[in-house]
Scaffold this motif. Structure first.
Motif, PDB file in Angstrom:
ATOM      1  N   GLU A  24     -55.719  14.643  16.662  1.00  0.00           N
ATOM      2  CA  GLU A  24     -54.522  14.070  16.052  1.00  0.00           C
ATOM      3  C   GLU A  24     -53.384  14.047  17.065  1.00  0.00           C
ATOM      4  N   LEU A  25     -53.031  12.845  17.524  1.00  0.00           N
ATOM      5  CA  LEU A  25     -51.894  12.657  18.412  1.00  0.00           C
ATOM      6  C   LEU A  25     -50.765  12.010  17.623  1.00  0.00           C
ATOM      7  N   ASP A  26     -49.548  12.100  18.135  1.00  0.00           N
ATOM      8  CA  ASP A  26     -48.404  11.545  17.412  1.00  0.00           C
ATOM      9  C   ASP A  26     -48.579  10.053  17.132  1.00  0.00           C
ATOM     10  N   THR A  71     -48.682  12.077  27.299  1.00  0.00           N
ATOM     11  CA  THR A  71     -47.924  12.297  28.530  1.00  0.00           C
ATOM     12  C   THR A  71     -48.037  13.753  28.966  1.00  0.00           C
ATOM     13  N   PRO A  72     -47.850  14.034  30.251  1.00  0.00           N
ATOM     14  CA  PRO A  72     -47.960  15.416  30.742  1.00  0.00           C
ATOM     15  C   PRO A  72     -46.982  16.376  30.074  1.00  0.00           C
ATOM     16  N   GLU A  73     -45.877  15.862  29.536  1.00  0.00           N
ATOM     17  CA  GLU A  73     -44.883  16.726  28.904  1.00  0.00           C
ATOM     18  C   GLU A  73     -45.275  17.131  27.490  1.00  0.00           C
ATOM     19  N   SER A  74     -46.343  16.548  26.979  1.00  0.00           N
ATOM     20  CA  SER A  74     -46.754  16.807  25.596  1.00  0.00           C
ATOM     21  C   SER A  74     -47.371  18.195  25.442  1.00  0.00           C
ATOM     22  N   HIS A  75     -47.566  18.575  24.193  1.00  0.00           N
ATOM     23  CA  HIS A  75     -48.121  19.891  23.881  1.00  0.00           C
ATOM     24  C   HIS A  75     -49.213  19.726  22.823  1.00  0.00           C
ATOM     25  N   LEU A  76     -50.325  20.464  23.015  1.00  0.00           N
ATOM     26  CA  LEU A  76     -51.462  20.384  22.100  1.00  0.00           C
ATOM     27  C   LEU A  76     -51.851  21.772  21.617  1.00  0.00           C
ATOM     28  N   ALA A  91     -50.303  18.676  30.564  1.00  0.00           N
ATOM     29  CA  ALA A  91     -50.414  18.319  31.981  1.00  0.00           C
ATOM     30  C   ALA A  91     -51.748  18.729  32.616  1.00  0.00           C
ATOM     31  N   PRO A  92     -52.203  19.998  32.481  1.00  0.00           N
ATOM     32  CA  PRO A  92     -53.483  20.360  33.095  1.00  0.00           C
ATOM     33  C   PRO A  92     -54.673  19.594  32.484  1.00  0.00           C
ATOM     34  N   LEU A  93     -54.590  19.261  31.208  1.00  0.00           N
ATOM     35  CA  LEU A  93     -55.691  18.570  30.542  1.00  0.00           C
ATOM     36  C   LEU A  93     -55.860  17.143  31.033  1.00  0.00           C
ATOM     37  N   LEU A  94     -54.786  16.559  31.558  1.00  0.00           N
ATOM     38  CA  LEU A  94     -54.819  15.175  32.010  1.00  0.00           C
ATOM     39  C   LEU A  94     -55.155  15.032  33.484  1.00  0.00           C
ATOM     40  N   GLU A  95     -55.229  16.162  34.203  1.00  0.00           N
ATOM     41  CA  GLU A  95     -55.514  16.129  35.638  1.00  0.00           C
ATOM     42  C   GLU A  95     -56.928  15.593  35.900  1.00  0.00           C
ATOM     43  N   LYS A  96     -57.042  14.775  36.944  1.00  0.00           N
ATOM     44  CA  LYS A  96     -58.348  14.236  37.349  1.00  0.00           C
ATOM     45  C   LYS A  96     -58.818  14.843  38.664  1.00  0.00           C
ATOM     46  N   ASN A  97     -57.964  15.634  39.285  1.00  0.00           N
ATOM     47  CA  ASN A  97     -58.318  16.311  40.529  1.00  0.00           C
ATOM     48  C   ASN A  97     -58.070  17.811  40.368  1.00  0.00           C
ATOM     49  N   GLY A  98     -58.710  18.613  41.215  1.00  0.00           N
ATOM     50  CA  GLY A  98     -58.556  20.062  41.106  1.00  0.00           C
ATOM     51  C   GLY A  98     -59.212  20.571  39.843  1.00  0.00           C
ATOM     52  N   ALA A  99     -58.523  21.467  39.149  1.00  0.00           N
ATOM     53  CA  ALA A  99     -59.049  21.970  37.876  1.00  0.00           C
ATOM     54  C   ALA A  99     -59.099  20.822  36.869  1.00  0.00           C
ATOM     55  N   ARG A 100     -60.279  20.590  36.278  1.00  0.00           N
ATOM     56  CA  ARG A 100     -60.430  19.455  35.366  1.00  0.00           C
ATOM     57  C   ARG A 100     -61.016  19.924  34.035  1.00  0.00           C
ATOM     58  N   ALA A 101     -60.401  19.441  32.954  1.00  0.00           N
ATOM     59  CA  ALA A 101     -60.810  19.845  31.605  1.00  0.00           C
ATOM     60  C   ALA A 101     -61.890  18.914  31.071  1.00  0.00           C
ATOM     61  N   TRP A 102     -62.908  19.527  30.434  1.00  0.00           N
ATOM     62  CA  TRP A 102     -64.013  18.771  29.840  1.00  0.00           C
ATOM     63  C   TRP A 102     -64.250  19.271  28.419  1.00  0.00           C
ATOM     64  N   LYS A 150     -54.782  18.947  17.998  1.00  0.00           N
ATOM     65  CA  LYS A 150     -53.651  18.181  17.489  1.00  0.00           C
ATOM     66  C   LYS A 150     -52.432  18.341  18.380  1.00  0.00           C
ATOM     67  N   GLN A 151     -51.647  17.276  18.442  1.00  0.00           N
ATOM     68  CA  GLN A 151     -50.403  17.305  19.182  1.00  0.00           C
ATOM     69  C   GLN A 151     -49.322  17.903  18.303  1.00  0.00           C
TER      70      GLN A 151
END
Length: 266
Positions: A24-26, A71-76, A91-102, A150-151
């Protein structure tokens, strides 16, 4: 009692069934079925998995692809079946380099192993990271048995009782400790009755741990809870220096000491 235990054992032995995950996003909401996620999943190798304590292989989807428009400023917040509520900066969840969330997806045809004897697996959905050291990813940022994402507004906006003295500067060490508390502690603990977690005790009511842990024992407890209080059903993970450096641990303890003087009944 025996019949209840027998029923529980039977439930654990049943095959894993397909599940669904609502994000659930805004600006949008979507419910994903296991089968749909598996169709777009990749094979991901996780070194030293936080929950299984060994290397694991998953079918997983880059979490960023499931968060369009965020956006990176968002909170989940990721909510687990057991009441664990992980507060996650976007922000960390949207990163495509370095630490990446799956988002690891448990296939009913190939179920994951149990987390421990008598316990279920980490499924049906599990947030895992590749190269987590690159982003100083905390164990609390690996929520498993996820039931929904959810956001939400920021923690400070939702729970004013968690906030330090508003007179403090934004970059004050106490506010830095507050940020670390959100990242590492709020998934399991409430403070002043505030928070969504239902796993661990409140960290300010009736007493703050800085009020009953003397010397460096609180820091030792955070580093390795089992070294001070050992029991088989303990859930609190150890926070190694690679995850929570000594300077950050000092900041976290500083925030807790500060909040001991800001008790508020829920």
């Amino acid at each position: 009692m025996k019949s209840i235990l027998a029923l529980f054992a039977l439930l654990l032995a049943l095959p894993v069934s397909a599940a669904q995950l609502t994000i659930e996003l805004d600006h949008a909401s979507k419910t994903w079925q296991t089968a749909d996620l598996l169709k777009q999943a990749q094979t991901v190798q996780i070194v030293d998995d936080v929950s299984y304590k060994r290397n694991m292989t998953y079918r997983a989807v880059p979490l960023a692809t499931l968060l369009p428009g965020l956006t990176p400023e968002s909170h989940l917040q990721a909510v687990a079946l057991d009441g664990f509520a992980a507060e996650l900066a976007a922000a960390p969840l949207l990163e495509k380099n370095g630490a990446r969330a799956w988002l690891a997806v448990e296939d009913p045809a190939q179920p994951w192993p149990a987390l421990a004897e008598g316990k279920p697996s980490a499924g049906p959905f599990y947030l895992v990271w590749t190269d987590p050291q690159a982003g100083h990813i905390s164990p609390e940022q690996w929520p498993f048995q996820i039931s929904g994402i959810k956001q939400l507004k920021t923690v400070a906006e939702r729970f004013p009782a968690l906030s330090p003295d508003p007179k403090l500067a934004a970059n004050d060490p106490i506010n830095q400790g507050f940020a670390l508390f959100q990242k590492n502690c709020l998934a399991c603990h409430r403070l002043n009755g505030a928070g969504d977690a239902q796993v661990g005790p409140d960290l300010n009511l009736p007493y703050n741990p800085t009020e009953y842990f003397s010397g460096d024992f609180l820091k030792r407890y955070i580093r390795d809870p089992q070294s001070l209080r050992h029991w088989p059903q303990a859930k609190m993970p150890a926070f190694a220096a690679s995850v929570l450096p000594e300077g950050e641990l000092d900041l976290l303890v500083g925030y807790l000491k500060h909040m001991a003087g800001r008790k508020q009944q829920p």
